[in-house]
Every structure is written in C-alpha cells, then in structure tokens.
Design an enzyme around this catalytic site. Structure first.
Site, PDB file in Angstrom:
ATOM      1  N   ASP A   1     -29.899 -50.606 -30.249  1.00  0.00           N
ATOM      2  CA  ASP A   1     -28.585 -51.235 -30.204  1.00  0.00           C
ATOM      3  C   ASP A   1     -27.941 -50.812 -28.882  1.00  0.00           C
ATOM      4  O   ASP A   1     -27.602 -49.644 -28.697  1.00  0.00           O
ATOM      5  CB  ASP A   1     -27.740 -50.765 -31.395  1.00  0.00           C
ATOM      6  CG  ASP A   1     -26.374 -51.441 -31.431  1.00  0.00           C
ATOM      7  OD1 ASP A   1     -26.030 -52.164 -30.468  1.00  0.00           O
ATOM      8  OD2 ASP A   1     -25.641 -51.242 -32.415  1.00  0.00           O
TER       9      ASP A   1
ATOM     10  N   TRP B   1     -22.536 -46.477 -36.493  1.00  0.00           N
ATOM     11  CA  TRP B   1     -21.513 -47.516 -36.552  1.00  0.00           C
ATOM     12  C   TRP B   1     -21.471 -48.071 -37.983  1.00  0.00           C
ATOM     13  O   TRP B   1     -22.512 -48.410 -38.547  1.00  0.00           O
ATOM     14  CB  TRP B   1     -21.859 -48.615 -35.547  1.00  0.00           C
ATOM     15  CG  TRP B   1     -20.883 -49.751 -35.498  1.00  0.00           C
ATOM     16  CD1 TRP B   1     -19.527 -49.675 -35.443  1.00  0.00           C
ATOM     17  CD2 TRP B   1     -21.212 -51.151 -35.495  1.00  0.00           C
ATOM     18  NE1 TRP B   1     -18.981 -50.941 -35.388  1.00  0.00           N
ATOM     19  CE2 TRP B   1     -19.992 -51.864 -35.419  1.00  0.00           C
ATOM     20  CE3 TRP B   1     -22.415 -51.868 -35.535  1.00  0.00           C
ATOM     21  CZ2 TRP B   1     -19.937 -53.256 -35.396  1.00  0.00           C
ATOM     22  CZ3 TRP B   1     -22.360 -53.246 -35.495  1.00  0.00           C
ATOM     23  CH2 TRP B   1     -21.127 -53.938 -35.425  1.00  0.00           C
TER      24      TRP B   1
ATOM     25  N   LYS C   1     -18.082 -54.912 -24.419  1.00  0.00           N
ATOM     26  CA  LYS C   1     -17.424 -53.796 -23.740  1.00  0.00           C
ATOM     27  C   LYS C   1     -17.663 -53.831 -22.240  1.00  0.00           C
ATOM     28  O   LYS C   1     -16.713 -53.743 -21.459  1.00  0.00           O
ATOM     29  CB  LYS C   1     -17.924 -52.469 -24.317  1.00  0.00           C
ATOM     30  CG  LYS C   1     -17.156 -51.968 -25.510  1.00  0.00           C
ATOM     31  CD  LYS C   1     -17.294 -52.813 -26.766  1.00  0.00           C
ATOM     32  CE  LYS C   1     -18.624 -52.629 -27.455  1.00  0.00           C
ATOM     33  NZ  LYS C   1     -18.680 -53.259 -28.791  1.00  0.00           N
TER      34      LYS C   1
HETATM   35  N1  PLA Z   1     -23.124 -51.775 -32.058  1.00  0.00           N
HETATM   36  C1  PLA Z   1     -22.334 -50.717 -31.896  1.00  0.00           C
HETATM   37  C2  PLA Z   1     -22.930 -49.357 -31.830  1.00  0.00           C
HETATM   38  C3  PLA Z   1     -20.938 -50.907 -31.789  1.00  0.00           C
HETATM   39  O1  PLA Z   1     -20.173 -49.839 -31.633  1.00  0.00           O
HETATM   40  C4  PLA Z   1     -20.406 -52.199 -31.855  1.00  0.00           C
HETATM   41  C5  PLA Z   1     -18.928 -52.431 -31.760  1.00  0.00           C
HETATM   42  C6  PLA Z   1     -21.290 -53.269 -32.003  1.00  0.00           C
HETATM   43  C7  PLA Z   1     -22.655 -53.017 -32.097  1.00  0.00           C
HETATM   44  C8  PLA Z   1     -20.867 -54.695 -32.090  1.00  0.00           C
HETATM   45  O2  PLA Z   1     -20.127 -55.169 -31.067  1.00  0.00           O
HETATM   46  P1  PLA Z   1     -19.950 -56.715 -30.775  1.00  0.00           P
HETATM   47  O3  PLA Z   1     -20.508 -57.476 -31.922  1.00  0.00           O
HETATM   48  O4  PLA Z   1     -18.520 -56.917 -30.592  1.00  0.00           O
HETATM   49  O5  PLA Z   1     -20.747 -56.927 -29.534  1.00  0.00           O
HETATM   50  N2  PLA Z   1     -18.090 -51.407 -32.247  1.00  0.00           N
HETATM   51  C9  PLA Z   1     -16.627 -51.457 -32.089  1.00  0.00           C
HETATM   52  C10 PLA Z   1     -16.024 -52.704 -32.676  1.00  0.00           C
HETATM   53  C11 PLA Z   1     -16.258 -51.416 -30.625  1.00  0.00           C
HETATM   54  C12 PLA Z   1     -16.380 -53.030 -34.094  1.00  0.00           C
HETATM   55  O6  PLA Z   1     -16.409 -52.153 -34.961  1.00  0.00           O
HETATM   56  O7  PLA Z   1     -16.649 -54.216 -34.332  1.00  0.00           O
HETATM   57  C13 PLA Z   1     -16.074 -50.202 -32.774  1.00  0.00           C
HETATM   58  O8  PLA Z   1     -14.854 -49.986 -32.711  1.00  0.00           O
HETATM   59  O9  PLA Z   1     -16.880 -49.417 -33.312  1.00  0.00           O
END
Ligand code: PLA
Length: 407
Positions: free
Chosen positions: A217, A136, A253
C-alpha cells in the site's frame, strides 16, 4: 411512524473512526478548534493546499479544446498507467521493460486496494491476507468485503514505540505458505514507524522463502522523506528480485488530489503473458463495480508526470510539504520539552510521514477534544500535516494537561 417504513428496523451505524472525526469537528463552533484527525495537508495558515503545478495542469486541460468527456477504457488512461508504474518502480525498471507489469487506474488508494483484493479472492490460491497490527482502519474492511480472510501480524511495540521486528518475523514465519502480506511501502499509518533498509531486506527474504505474496500500500510516496525515489525503495527491493507483487498507489496526498480519487493498481508478474491475462481479469473485476474510472484526476497526473518541468516543479512542492511536516514534529517536541511534560516524547521526531502515534489513550484524547477542541482519532494518532506554528502551542498545552490529568 418508523414502523411504517420498510427500513424501520435499520440500525444506526457508528461514524467512521477517521472520517467521523471531521464530522464532529465541523459541528464544533469554537474558534480554536483544530482538526488533526484525517490525514489532509494544511498550510501554515491552516488552509487546504492545491499545488501550483496542479493548478497549472488544470488550466492546460481546460484550454485544450480537443479534449472530450468520453468514457475512458475499463483500465483507465493508458498514459497515466504507464507513468504511474514508472513512478513507483523507477524509470529504468526491468520489470516494466519486460512488460511484466500490468497497471490499472483505480479510485485512489482505497479503490486500488479493493480491486486488488477482489482479483486475489477470485484468482489466487490463498485467501488469507496478513495486515500489520495496528494498521489503517479501513484495511480490514476493504479486504474482508473483497472476499479475503484477514489476519494480523505484530508490527508495533508500544513499550519501545518502535517496530516489533521480532514479532513481525515470527508471525510472518508462522503464516501458511502463499499467504498474502499487506505492507505499507513507507510512512506506516498510524504508527509512523518503518523498517530500516536492513530490516526490509530480512522481511523480503522471509517473504520470498515462504512464497508469501506481498501487497504494497503506497499512499505516501514522497511524503515520508520528501524524495519520491527514497520512499519507493521498499517496493523496488521486492521487484528487483524478480518475484511477484501487487502495489496500490494513491495520489491523494503526494499531489494533494484527495477528492479527485486518482490512484493505480499495479501487479508485477513473472512474464508478459501472465501480466496480460491478469489484466484481462482485472477488467472483469472493474466493469461491474464502476465500469471505468473518472478522467479528470488521471489527466492532471499524466500532464504533470510526462512533462520534465512540471515534474520538477511537483517534486519541489512535494518536498516543501514533507519538510513542513518534519518542522512541525520538531516544534511540537520542543513545545512539550519547554513545558516539561512528563514522559519521553522523542518518538514525535523519530516517527515518519503524516502522522504521530502519540501514545495518548482514548481518555486523554476525549479530554483534549472536550476541553481544547482538538480533534483526533481515539487511538492517539495526530495528523502532523494539519498542524501549524500557530497551533502547536495550543496542542502542546492540551497534551500537557491531558497527561497531568490522566497520566
Ligand atoms: N492507505 C493508507 C495507508 C492510508 O492512510 C489511506 C488514507 C489510504 C490508503 C487511502 O487513501 P485514498 O483512497 O484517499 O487514496 N488515509 C487517510 C484518509 C489519509 C482516510 O482514512 O481515508 C487517513 O486519515 O488515515
């Protein structure tokens, strides 16, 4: 004039690679536009979804006139913390019974990672954290700002579109003793590739033998398989061996509480005494950062988790979301097969969770955005949760054309 401003020399920053996709999407006036960038669940009608059980919990909270808006404690809502630890570790977890787990409410998954990272940078003897490649996009930024030094371990093999298990073991095997290792609990983002239970066991043995510190995570519990327990297996395997670890949980989610920013950081320790000292230090991380967390989202979660009926209703709604995503994988795969799109697309149905890592390159992505108004991250990741039966043909046409054009 710019030069009159004390900020005149501020350089314009680029948009965020994920959230910036939504910014671009919002500016597009095409009726066919499709946002498959950010991982946000949509219904078959393409609409955001508020779970029924969440609406019900909110009604109960509003109707309860004994509820007030006082500050929560620094660590958040006690009931929420207890229930969150149970959700990820299992109701019968010995670590919880032995009071070796400290859980603090944080600002969703991101905030939990950040608080965990800062705690480690202040109190842990090793400042290097290994994150998977790829991962991510926010991980390196969160941990660098938390004061850790970020390195990567091999995770994904583009040739097989699967796990680079050999590379992973080699890189973690070469890590300095005590290093921190970031692991996606399930539904790895962006690849959708998870280790098998056997591979997890080998990873666990390696991590423990080198005294590496696992930091999970868990942003997609229940979203990968539709089962909350199955998606927590990797974490529970590490907690069952009596060793220590950190876990960042998000309800964005699995409860659809994206904007409520509700999550939790748990630190599993060797003894209850260590856990309580760790918690006292977590408070010193949180207090100057945002003082204490917001009350509403955590109250929704606690209301649902503590009531058997509401909990069951949630698991049914969660499974329906996971199943719809799995159906979208099959439909997209079938649509590409029907078009005879060159290449092997079986990874679309093999990958797990919210995203498909398509293998499309940035040129192909740019073409699909320009000519088909399909928005996705430039690494070729698409959010399957943003797709519906109605939009699958449009996406398949776009992929087909992109492959034909830049294949
Ligand atoms: N960890 C991972 C692996 C994630 O994909 C995301 C969110 C988070 C943590 C953090 O989410 P939160 O803080 O909203 O609980 N990833 C998303 C959104 C869904 C983003 O980038 O913020 C994504 O599209 O990858």
């Amino acid at each position: 004039m710019d030069s009159d401003s004390v900020f005149g020399n501020v350089v314009r920053a680029p948009e965020d690679p994920i959230l910036g996709v939504t910014v671009a999407y919002n500016k597009d006036t095409s009726p066919n536009k499709l946002n498959l960038g950010v991982g946000a669940y949509r219904t078959e009608e393409g609409k955001p979804l508020v779970l029924n059980v969440v609406r019900r919990a909110e009604q109960m909270l509003v109707n309860d006139l004994s509820r007030v808006k006082e500050y929560l404690p620094i660590v958040g809502l006690a009931e929420f913390n207890k229930l969150s630890a149970k959700l990820i570790l299992g109701a019968e977890s010995p670590a919880i019974q032995e009071k070796r787990v400290t859980t603090v409410q944080c600002l969703s998954g991101t905030g939990s990672l950040r608080v965990g990272g800062e705690f480690l940078s202040r109190h842990y003897h090793q400042l290097t954290i290994f994150i998977p490649s790829p991962t991510w996009g926010n991980h390196p930024k969160v941990f660098t700002l938390a004061g850790l030094s970020v390195k990567t371990y091999r995770y994904y093999d583009p040739a097989t579109r699967g796990l680079d298990f050999h590379g992973l073991l080699e890189d973690l095997g070469a890590a300095t003793e005590g290093s921190i290792v970031l692991l996606h609990a399930c539904a790895h983002n962006p690849t959708g590739v998870d280790p098998t239970p056997d591979q997890w066991e080998q990873i666990r043995q390696l991590i423990r033998s080198k005294a590496l510190l696992p930091f999970f995570d868990s942003a997609y519990q229940g979203f990968a398989s539709g089962s909350l327990d199955a998606d927590a297996q990797s974490v529970r395997m590490f907690v069952a061996d009596g060793g220590e670890c950190l876990i960042a949980q998000s309800y964005a989610k699995n409860m659809g509480l994206y904007g409520e920013r509700v999550g939790a950081l748990s630190i599993v320790c060797k003894t209850a005494d260590v856990a309580s000292r760790v918690e006292s230090q977590l408070k010193l991380v949180i207090r100057p950062m945002y003082s204490n967390p917001p009350i509403h989202g955590a109250s929704i979660v606690a209301t649902i988790l503590k009531d058997r009926d509401m909990y069951n209703e949630w698991t049914i709604e969660l499974k329906a979301m996971a199943d719809r995503i799995i159906t979208m994988r099959q439909q997209l795969f079938d649509a590409l097969s029907a078009r005879g799109t060159p290449g092997d697309w079986s990874h679309i149905i093999k990958q797990i969770g919210m995203f498909t890592f398509t293998g499309l390159n940035s040129k192909q992505v740019a073409f699909m955005t320009k000519d088909y108004h399909i928005y996705m991250t430039s690494d070729g990741r698409i959010s399957m949760a943003g797709l519906s039966s109605k939009t699958v043909p449009h996406l398949a046409d776009a992929i087909h054309a992109a492959v034909a054009r830049f294949g």
